[in-house]
Design an enzyme around this catalytic site. Structure first.
Site, PDB file in Angstrom:
ATOM      1  N   ASN A   9       0.859  -1.188   0.000  1.00 59.67           N
ATOM      2  CA  ASN A   9       0.000   0.000   0.000  1.00 59.67           C
ATOM      3  C   ASN A   9       0.892   1.233   0.000  1.00 59.67           C
ATOM      4  O   ASN A   9       1.473   1.584   1.019  1.00 59.67           O
ATOM      5  CB  ASN A   9      -0.888  -0.027   1.258  1.00 59.67           C
ATOM      6  CG  ASN A   9      -1.680   1.260   1.441  1.00 59.67           C
ATOM      7  OD1 ASN A   9      -1.822   2.048   0.502  1.00 59.67           O
ATOM      8  ND2 ASN A   9      -2.195   1.479   2.641  1.00 59.67           N
ATOM      9  N   LYS A  11       0.088   4.270  -0.275  1.00 64.19           N
ATOM     10  CA  LYS A  11      -0.568   5.456   0.291  1.00 64.19           C
ATOM     11  C   LYS A  11      -0.345   6.660  -0.639  1.00 64.19           C
ATOM     12  O   LYS A  11      -0.249   6.495  -1.838  1.00 64.19           O
ATOM     13  CB  LYS A  11      -0.064   5.726   1.708  1.00 64.19           C
ATOM     14  CG  LYS A  11      -0.091   4.489   2.593  1.00 64.19           C
ATOM     15  CD  LYS A  11       0.125   4.810   4.029  1.00 64.19           C
ATOM     16  CE  LYS A  11       0.322   3.521   4.808  1.00 64.19           C
ATOM     17  NZ  LYS A  11       0.171   3.696   6.234  1.00 64.19           N
ATOM     18  N   HIS A  96      -9.383   1.185   5.200  1.00 66.19           N
ATOM     19  CA  HIS A  96      -8.098   1.428   5.864  1.00 66.19           C
ATOM     20  C   HIS A  96      -8.330   2.392   7.029  1.00 66.19           C
ATOM     21  O   HIS A  96      -9.142   3.315   6.926  1.00 66.19           O
ATOM     22  CB  HIS A  96      -7.103   2.015   4.850  1.00 66.19           C
ATOM     23  CG  HIS A  96      -5.700   2.011   5.370  1.00 66.19           C
ATOM     24  ND1 HIS A  96      -5.262   2.948   6.281  1.00 66.19           N
ATOM     25  CD2 HIS A  96      -4.654   1.176   5.148  1.00 66.19           C
ATOM     26  CE1 HIS A  96      -3.998   2.693   6.577  1.00 66.19           C
ATOM     27  NE2 HIS A  96      -3.610   1.612   5.902  1.00 66.19           N
ATOM     28  N   GLU A  98      -6.721   4.830   8.061  1.00 62.30           N
ATOM     29  CA  GLU A  98      -6.514   6.252   7.759  1.00 62.30           C
ATOM     30  C   GLU A  98      -7.765   6.849   7.126  1.00 62.30           C
ATOM     31  O   GLU A  98      -8.124   8.001   7.386  1.00 62.30           O
ATOM     32  CB  GLU A  98      -5.293   6.411   6.828  1.00 62.30           C
ATOM     33  CG  GLU A  98      -3.993   6.163   7.586  1.00 62.30           C
ATOM     34  CD  GLU A  98      -2.855   5.625   6.742  1.00 62.30           C
ATOM     35  OE1 GLU A  98      -2.918   5.680   5.506  1.00 62.30           O
ATOM     36  OE2 GLU A  98      -1.880   5.123   7.346  1.00 62.30           O
ATOM     37  N   GLU A 168      -5.231  -4.846  10.788  1.00 65.34           N
ATOM     38  CA  GLU A 168      -4.244  -3.780  10.908  1.00 65.34           C
ATOM     39  C   GLU A 168      -4.481  -3.010  12.208  1.00 65.34           C
ATOM     40  O   GLU A 168      -5.286  -2.064  12.228  1.00 65.34           O
ATOM     41  CB  GLU A 168      -4.364  -2.815   9.732  1.00 65.34           C
ATOM     42  CG  GLU A 168      -4.111  -3.452   8.386  1.00 65.34           C
ATOM     43  CD  GLU A 168      -3.505  -2.461   7.412  1.00 65.34           C
ATOM     44  OE1 GLU A 168      -2.409  -2.723   6.935  1.00 65.34           O
ATOM     45  OE2 GLU A 168      -4.107  -1.402   7.171  1.00 65.34           O
ATOM     46  N   GLY A 174       2.439   2.465  10.648  1.00 65.90           N
ATOM     47  CA  GLY A 174       3.375   3.575  10.441  1.00 65.90           C
ATOM     48  C   GLY A 174       4.073   4.023  11.711  1.00 65.90           C
ATOM     49  O   GLY A 174       4.704   5.081  11.740  1.00 65.90           O
ATOM     50  N   SER A 214       3.521  -1.940  10.379  1.00 62.33           N
ATOM     51  CA  SER A 214       4.979  -1.927  10.559  1.00 62.33           C
ATOM     52  C   SER A 214       5.635  -3.274  10.270  1.00 62.33           C
ATOM     53  O   SER A 214       6.608  -3.665  10.923  1.00 62.33           O
ATOM     54  CB  SER A 214       5.343  -1.430  11.967  1.00 62.33           C
ATOM     55  OG  SER A 214       4.904  -0.097  12.140  1.00 62.33           O
TER      56      SER A 214
HETATM   57  C1  PEP Z   1      -0.774   0.204   6.025  1.00 61.83           C
HETATM   58  O1  PEP Z   1      -0.930   1.404   5.970  1.00 61.83           O
HETATM   59  O2  PEP Z   1      -1.592  -0.566   5.488  1.00 61.83           O
HETATM   60  C2  PEP Z   1       0.395  -0.284   6.746  1.00 61.83           C
HETATM   61  C3  PEP Z   1       0.438  -1.531   7.089  1.00 61.83           C
HETATM   62  O3  PEP Z   1       1.377   0.650   6.992  1.00 61.83           O
HETATM   63  P1  PEP Z   1       2.827   0.383   7.646  1.00 61.83           P
HETATM   64  O4  PEP Z   1       3.336  -0.914   7.102  1.00 61.83           O
HETATM   65  O5  PEP Z   1       3.645   1.543   7.241  1.00 61.83           O
HETATM   66  O6  PEP Z   1       2.617   0.297   9.122  1.00 61.83           O
END
Ligand code: PEP
Length: 258
Positions: A9, A11, A96, A98, A168, A174, A214
């Protein structure tokens, strides 16, 4: 045994030329591998065509990061599922954290997005997950259970079979803080159990549940080795070809060790 899925992803990152370089580097890396893992790349909308063109010469699939809940019409700035499909996009992230947090997307709206995608033969990667506060107060089970029930459980058995779920934890996205393999496994098993209760054992076994938060080359193997973790949704580490390929390699190792 099931192969794994690794989805990147991106983003809202990369300019046009940076995206071109990254797609090229990832394609090169993947072309050197005999892949069992299903690799998905989800760039921003403007780069979808670049990605689908590159995918023709490589072994990954292209996904979008969002879709409109509406079918078509006067929704300025929105992109419909039919538009995505017409650009050979077969997968799309929905829900997601976000988008839930910054754009106030509700479970009900997300249910409509899932319906739009399925009606256009696009596989939703449906994200669920709890905040740190919810985890610390033990409210995460109800939160995740509710997200599944409110946005997915109106689907029929043959429809949910075409959905990928991503767990998630919001506190891990992040932040550099990853769920431990035990924490991930526990929630993935819970999600699979919920699916089993509603749709039966076969559907529950077959559905893909990815971990996101992460995930990086250093922790991917351990996370993907958990029984109910079918791969990963990767944010930050999908922006560097080397790291992303290393994560795909971890998925390959898991499949081979099974
Ligand atoms: C995501 O935004 O789907 C995600 C897993 O981000 P990150 O790996 O940066 O934590």
């Amino acid at each position: 045994m099931k192969n794994k899925i690794v989805a990147g992803n991106w983003k809202m990152n990369k300019t046009f030329s940076e995206a071109d370089d990254l797609i090229y580097a990832i394609s090169e890396g993947l072309n050197d591998m005999e892949l069992e893992t299903d690799v998905i790349i989800c760039p921003p909308y403007p780069y979808l065509e670049m990605a689908t063109d590159a995918a023709e010469e490589s072994n990954f699939t292209v996904g979008a990061q969002n879709v409109s809940y509406a079918e078509k019409g006067a929704y300025t700035g929105e992109v419909s599922a039919a538009m995505l499909k017409s650009m050979d996009v077969d997968i799309c992230i929905v829900g997601h954290s976000e988008r839930r947090a910054y754009f106030k997307e509700t479970d009900e709206e997300l249910a409509k997005k899932v319906d739009q995608l399925l009606a256009n033969d696009i596989v939703p990667i449906f994200c669920v997950g709890e905040t740190l506060e919810e985890r610390e107060s033990g409210a995460h089970w109800d939160k995740i259970g509710g997200q599944l029930e409110n946005s997915l459980f109106h689907l029929k058995k043959d429809e949910i079979a075409n959905v990928i779920i991503a767990y998630e934890p919001v506190w891990a996205i992040g932040t550099g803080k990853t769920a431990t393999p035990q924490q991930a496994q526990e929630v993935h098993a819970f999600i699979r159990k919920k699916i089993e209760e509603k749709y039966g054992t076969e559907t529950a076994y077959n559905i893909y549940i990815l971990y996101g938060g992460s995930c990086n080359p250093g922790n991917a193997l351990e996370l993907f080795s958990c029984q109910d973790v079918d791969g990963g949704l990767i944010g930050g580490a999908s922006l560097k070809a080397e790291d992303f390929i290393a994560i795909v390699n971890a998925a390959e190792t898991c499949t081979k060790n099974d």
